[in-house]
Structure formats: structure tokens, C-alpha cells
Design a protein around this motif. Sequence first.
Motif, PDB file in Angstrom:
ATOM      1  N   SER A 121       0.829  -1.202   0.000  1.00  0.00           N
ATOM      2  CA  SER A 121       0.000   0.000   0.000  1.00  0.00           C
ATOM      3  C   SER A 121       0.867   1.257   0.000  1.00  0.00           C
ATOM      4  O   SER A 121       0.572   2.239  -0.694  1.00  0.00           O
ATOM      5  N   GLN A 124       2.271   1.932  -3.409  1.00  0.00           N
ATOM      6  CA  GLN A 124       1.227   2.475  -4.268  1.00  0.00           C
ATOM      7  C   GLN A 124       0.998   3.954  -3.967  1.00  0.00           C
ATOM      8  O   GLN A 124       0.811   4.773  -4.882  1.00  0.00           O
ATOM      9  N   PRO A 129       5.252   1.296  -8.724  1.00  0.00           N
ATOM     10  CA  PRO A 129       4.797  -0.070  -8.991  1.00  0.00           C
ATOM     11  C   PRO A 129       5.926  -1.056  -8.756  1.00  0.00           C
ATOM     12  O   PRO A 129       7.080  -0.780  -9.088  1.00  0.00           O
ATOM     13  N   ARG A 150      -4.014  -8.467  -1.534  1.00  0.00           N
ATOM     14  CA  ARG A 150      -3.040  -7.813  -2.411  1.00  0.00           C
ATOM     15  C   ARG A 150      -3.615  -7.372  -3.746  1.00  0.00           C
ATOM     16  O   ARG A 150      -2.949  -6.641  -4.490  1.00  0.00           O
ATOM     17  N   SER A 151      -4.836  -7.801  -4.046  1.00  0.00           N
ATOM     18  CA  SER A 151      -5.394  -7.549  -5.370  1.00  0.00           C
ATOM     19  C   SER A 151      -5.573  -6.064  -5.668  1.00  0.00           C
ATOM     20  O   SER A 151      -5.530  -5.648  -6.830  1.00  0.00           O
ATOM     21  N   PHE A 153      -3.579  -3.661  -4.792  1.00  0.00           N
ATOM     22  CA  PHE A 153      -2.302  -2.958  -4.859  1.00  0.00           C
ATOM     23  C   PHE A 153      -1.605  -3.273  -6.178  1.00  0.00           C
ATOM     24  O   PHE A 153      -1.805  -4.322  -6.777  1.00  0.00           O
ATOM     25  N   ASP A 154      -0.765  -2.355  -6.607  1.00  0.00           N
ATOM     26  CA  ASP A 154      -0.092  -2.497  -7.900  1.00  0.00           C
ATOM     27  C   ASP A 154       1.154  -3.358  -7.736  1.00  0.00           C
ATOM     28  O   ASP A 154       2.287  -2.873  -7.825  1.00  0.00           O
ATOM     29  N   LYS A 156       3.057  -6.990  -8.944  1.00  0.00           N
ATOM     30  CA  LYS A 156       3.161  -8.143  -9.832  1.00  0.00           C
ATOM     31  C   LYS A 156       3.865  -9.247  -9.052  1.00  0.00           C
ATOM     32  O   LYS A 156       5.035  -9.110  -8.683  1.00  0.00           O
TER      33      LYS A 156
END
Length: 282
Positions: A121, A124, A129, A150-151, A153-154, A156
Motif C-alpha cells: 500500500s 502504491q 509499482p 493484495r489484489s 495494490f499495484d 506483480k
Amino acid sequence: MQALERVLHRALRRLPIPLVSDIGARLAWLKIRFIDPKVARKARDNIRHHFPAMPAAEVDRLVWRFVDNVGRLMAEFSIVHRFAASGRLEFVGAEAARAQVGKVPTIALCLHLGNWEVLASAMQMIGVPIASISEVPENAAHRDIADATRSGFDVKVLPPDRNGALRALSILKENGVLALFPDEKRGDTMMAPLFGRPPHAKGNLALAAKLARRTGAQLVVVYCERLEGARFRLHFEGPFHMDAGVSGPLADVAFLNSRIEPAILRHLDQWYYLDDSIGPIV
């Protein structure tokens, strides 16, 4: 049990933030006091290992602050997505840490302190990112809860295997940001910090050093400090590069260990792995 965990997760998402955090702390206290007291015993032994001269009363206070933090962070999985909007995060060193982000490759050495899920968070919020190499929980409920947390938040998420390492290398070569957790446990072995043990090439410290050498990445130690209840201070230590005077992979590991170990010792009561054994690396 997994069904119960899913129901509890959904219920906690709707409650006030301070109440959720306090519920976690209370449940952890009850569990460790009456069901699983060996956790407190192991944490107490490790504190004495690190600070042999510490008075017994202070050791005991550290142990129960540790229990309090673990309980809170477990419950806070359900509400971590609400922290930023509610003004519960403050930042130290973020401007200097992100000054070269996007211009040079960056490796964030994130530590399991406070509530480390807040770090996504925080990244972000400051417009950074990240990609992160992360273990996938075996427990299906835990996996679903982590994914739901976590979905928003940016981030990968990369697998902890050769393919994930190759993707991480590619991201760094494009001047992206890779988050690694160098303080880690694999099986029953605490891999890092070293805490006086010889350096080894088997963990995330070695991976971070290798990736930094390959790409010329800057490194930043990042961690979360719990202030009170569900309020947090995010620390971004000054960016640095691998030491040009260091020679060899093991020396690189020792160098990076010297960067993360002091922060953990300063906040030992908020370190997730405090109750785990500091044994030989096999």
C-alpha cells in the motif's frame, strides 16, 4: 477450519480498524498464554541470545509485544487495504528512495517487521509499482485471503523459482522495482539475518546480490514500524549500491546482511520470525 477462516476474514473486513487490530492482539495473547506457550519460550530464548545482559522483566515485555504484533498483523490482513485512506501511514526517507526510480533498476529489501503487508500500500501511495517474488501459501484459505488482500495494490507477484528469477532480471533491466524479503525462513532453517553465522549462497540475500551485480541496481532497505495499534511508520533507508571493494558472492551476502540486521535488532519485538530457531545453515 478453512471455511471458518474465510468467514472470519469477511466479517473482520466490515469492522472498525482499531477493533480488528485489537481482536487480533487479544486472540494471540490467549493462544500463546494457554494453547501454544512454546512460542513465547522460543522468543524469550532468542532475545536472550541477542541481548544476554537484558533484565528478565524487559525480556518478558519484548516477548509479549512480539505476540501482540503477530496477532494484530494476522487480523489486519482483512483491513490492510483501508489503512492508506484512513491516514494511518507515515513515511520516512521515501523521497530520497524514489528519486532514481524508473531511471535505474531498484531492489527493495523489504523486512518482515511491523505489518509488512502495509508495504504494498505504501509503494502504491508514493507511485512506485513493484514486482515481488513471493511464496504461494499451501493452505487454500490463506492463499485466497492473501490474494484478496493484495489484489488492490499495484504488485506483480512472481513465483519463487527459476522462471520468477528470470522475470525479475528482465524487470530490473527495464529499470523497474523488485521487492525481495531477505529475512526469510525455509523449512526449519532461518536463512537470514545471519546473526553471527557464516554467509551462504542459498537465500534471498544471495539472490539480491546476484541481481544487483548483474543489473547495477540500487538497493533500498524498506520496513514497517508499528507505532501504536494500527498506525505505522514506513522507513526507506538511503539507496546504496553493491560495494565495489567486495569480492565474491559470500562477501556480497555479508555486505547485504550488514544492511538489514541492524534494523531487525532495533525492532526485534516486531520481527515476525523472533520465535524461530537460529541454527546452522544446511
